[in-house]
Design a protein around this motif. Structure first.
Motif, PDB file in Angstrom:
ATOM      1  N   ALA A 107       0.812  -1.218   0.000  1.00  0.00           N
ATOM      2  CA  ALA A 107       0.000   0.000   0.000  1.00  0.00           C
ATOM      3  C   ALA A 107       0.845   1.267   0.000  1.00  0.00           C
ATOM      4  CB  ALA A 107      -0.932   0.001   1.207  1.00  0.00           C
ATOM      5  N   SER A 108       2.112   1.162   0.394  1.00  0.00           N
ATOM      6  CA  SER A 108       2.976   2.341   0.424  1.00  0.00           C
ATOM      7  C   SER A 108       3.288   2.850  -0.983  1.00  0.00           C
ATOM      8  CB  SER A 108       4.285   2.025   1.161  1.00  0.00           C
ATOM      9  OG  SER A 108       5.052   1.071   0.436  1.00  0.00           O
ATOM     10  N   SER A 109       3.141   1.982  -1.987  1.00  0.00           N
ATOM     11  CA  SER A 109       3.387   2.374  -3.381  1.00  0.00           C
ATOM     12  C   SER A 109       2.364   1.671  -4.273  1.00  0.00           C
ATOM     13  CB  SER A 109       4.812   1.999  -3.798  1.00  0.00           C
ATOM     14  OG  SER A 109       5.048   2.326  -5.148  1.00  0.00           O
ATOM     15  N   PRO A 110       1.118   2.159  -4.262  1.00  0.00           N
ATOM     16  CA  PRO A 110       0.046   1.458  -4.997  1.00  0.00           C
ATOM     17  C   PRO A 110       0.341   1.236  -6.476  1.00  0.00           C
ATOM     18  CG  PRO A 110      -0.868   3.115  -3.541  1.00  0.00           C
ATOM     19  CD  PRO A 110       0.611   3.333  -3.544  1.00  0.00           C
ATOM     20  N   GLN A 111       0.799   2.281  -7.177  1.00  0.00           N
ATOM     21  CA  GLN A 111       1.016   2.143  -8.610  1.00  0.00           C
ATOM     22  C   GLN A 111       2.121   1.152  -8.915  1.00  0.00           C
ATOM     23  OE1 GLN A 111      -1.004   3.310 -10.942  1.00  0.00           O
ATOM     24  NE2 GLN A 111       0.227   2.110 -12.390  1.00  0.00           N
ATOM     25  N   GLY A 112       3.212   1.239  -8.166  1.00  0.00           N
ATOM     26  CA  GLY A 112       4.297   0.292  -8.357  1.00  0.00           C
ATOM     27  C   GLY A 112       3.871  -1.123  -8.051  1.00  0.00           C
ATOM     28  N   SER A 113       3.035  -1.281  -7.042  1.00  0.00           N
ATOM     29  CA  SER A 113       2.547  -2.607  -6.667  1.00  0.00           C
ATOM     30  C   SER A 113       1.651  -3.189  -7.748  1.00  0.00           C
ATOM     31  CB  SER A 113       1.788  -2.529  -5.338  1.00  0.00           C
ATOM     32  OG  SER A 113       2.655  -2.138  -4.282  1.00  0.00           O
ATOM     33  N   VAL A 114       0.815  -2.327  -8.347  1.00  0.00           N
ATOM     34  CA  VAL A 114      -0.067  -2.781  -9.432  1.00  0.00           C
ATOM     35  C   VAL A 114       0.765  -3.237 -10.628  1.00  0.00           C
ATOM     36  CG1 VAL A 114      -1.778  -2.033 -11.127  1.00  0.00           C
ATOM     37  CG2 VAL A 114      -2.052  -1.399  -8.727  1.00  0.00           C
ATOM     38  N   GLU A 115       1.786  -2.466 -10.973  1.00  0.00           N
ATOM     39  CA  GLU A 115       2.639  -2.821 -12.100  1.00  0.00           C
ATOM     40  C   GLU A 115       3.382  -4.134 -11.839  1.00  0.00           C
ATOM     41  OE1 GLU A 115       5.165   0.507 -12.735  1.00  0.00           O
ATOM     42  OE2 GLU A 115       3.544   1.821 -13.417  1.00  0.00           O
ATOM     43  N   ARG A 116       3.848  -4.295 -10.623  1.00  0.00           N
ATOM     44  CA  ARG A 116       4.555  -5.525 -10.260  1.00  0.00           C
ATOM     45  C   ARG A 116       3.606  -6.721 -10.319  1.00  0.00           C
ATOM     46  NH1 ARG A 116       7.868  -5.598  -4.734  1.00  0.00           N
ATOM     47  NH2 ARG A 116       5.800  -5.248  -3.857  1.00  0.00           N
ATOM     48  N   TYR A 117       2.382  -6.522  -9.874  1.00  0.00           N
ATOM     49  CA  TYR A 117       1.386  -7.595  -9.916  1.00  0.00           C
ATOM     50  C   TYR A 117       1.131  -8.039 -11.351  1.00  0.00           C
ATOM     51  CZ  TYR A 117      -3.161  -9.903  -9.619  1.00  0.00           C
ATOM     52  OH  TYR A 117      -4.192 -10.798  -9.749  1.00  0.00           O
ATOM     53  N   LYS A 118       0.966  -7.069 -12.257  1.00  0.00           N
ATOM     54  CA  LYS A 118       0.728  -7.405 -13.663  1.00  0.00           C
ATOM     55  C   LYS A 118       1.903  -8.181 -14.239  1.00  0.00           C
ATOM     56  CE  LYS A 118      -2.239  -3.391 -14.603  1.00  0.00           C
ATOM     57  NZ  LYS A 118      -2.333  -2.099 -15.334  1.00  0.00           N
ATOM     58  N   LEU A 119       3.098  -7.776 -13.877  1.00  0.00           N
ATOM     59  CA  LEU A 119       4.286  -8.432 -14.397  1.00  0.00           C
ATOM     60  C   LEU A 119       4.402  -9.859 -13.882  1.00  0.00           C
ATOM     61  CD1 LEU A 119       6.766  -7.930 -16.179  1.00  0.00           C
ATOM     62  CD2 LEU A 119       7.993  -7.182 -14.120  1.00  0.00           C
TER      63      LEU A 119
END
Length: 259
Positions: A107-119
């Motif tokens: 949650a500290s970096s939502p956008q980065g976490s979303v991108e990592r999840y997609k990858l």
């Protein structure tokens, strides 16, 4: 006037290490997104981050490991939550608080976490690395719950699970509930009050697996409160520092059991 407290060399080195790990992870994510995972080399990741190849390998053993830069530190924080648990907290509640450290990381970096999840959905090697990280949390929580098994509470609850199985299943349930909420949040773009959703999931886990573990004290110690009937008299035994809600819950269970 007192002088300002200077940060220790250890904390400064730790902060520098974490910063470098995150810079390397960001470089890896950027290259994986533009070039593709298979086509990206460690040398390219290091060059994008502005460091030498050997610097990369001081922080990560492989390029797939660079996608998960914070799990080592998060595992340490989760362990600290377990170590500092309040005396009368149900161990399952402690474990739920421990796994929240993982959610805070994402949650500290939502956008980065979303991108990592997609990858990770697209690259099998990254999925395997993610699974390995999850297993580390499960092992940590299983060991903790095994150390707080309460045989008397276990028998009173009428559970059919044996001690090791109950600890492993309960730990797995906490991690599974966390991951279910996390994945749903990531698929939704990382928006919304994810901690509130997590608390709802944990409530289900507590109702299912919340018995069989004593408060945070060595296994085998007496429960904080116990109750039994002697004729028409209900006898309650409790420590003077036992929480009131635990005493009342014990009395209520005894009444329903023997009434």
């Amino acid at each position: 006037m007192s002088e300002p407290v200077k940060p220790s060399r250890t904390s400064a080195a730790s902060s520098q290490r974490l910063r470098m790990r995150r810079e390397l992870a960001a470089a890896a994510m950027e290259l994986f997104a533009t070039k593709g995972y298979e086509a990206t080399t460690v040398d390219e990741i290091a060059a994008t981050a502005g460091v030498a190849r050997r610097t990369f390998f001081r922080h990560y053993r492989s390029k797939e490991e660079a996608i998960f830069p914070d799990h080592d530190d998060t595992l340490v924080r989760a362990q600290a939550v377990l170590d500092a648990a309040p005396a009368h907290e149900n161990p399952l509640d402690t474990v739920c608080r421990g796994i929240k450290e993982v959610m805070k990381m994402y949650a500290s970096s939502p956008q980065g976490s979303v991108e990592r999840y997609k990858l990770t959905r697209e690259v099998p090697a990254l999925r395997e690395r993610e699974i390995a990280s999850v297993a580390r949390y499960e092992r940590l929580f299983t060991r903790y719950l095994l150390g707080h098994f309460d045989e008397a509470a276990h028998r009173e609850a009428g559970s059919d699970f044996d001690e090791p199985l109950l600890a492993e299943v309960a730990a797995s349930a906490v991690v599974t509930a966390h991951n279910h909420v996390l994945r749903r949040w990531l698929r939704g773009g990382g928006v919304g009050d994810v901690e509130a959703q997590l608390d709802q999931a944990f409530a289900i886990v507590r109702r299912t697996f919340g018995t069989g573990f004593g408060a945070n004290r060595p296994a085998g110690e007496r429960s904080a409160a116990s109750a039994s009937r002697e004729g028409e008299v209900l006898v309650t035994v409790a420590r003077t520092d036992a929480p009131l809600d635990e005493i009342m819950r014990t009395i209520e269970q005894a009444i329903h059991r023997d009434g």
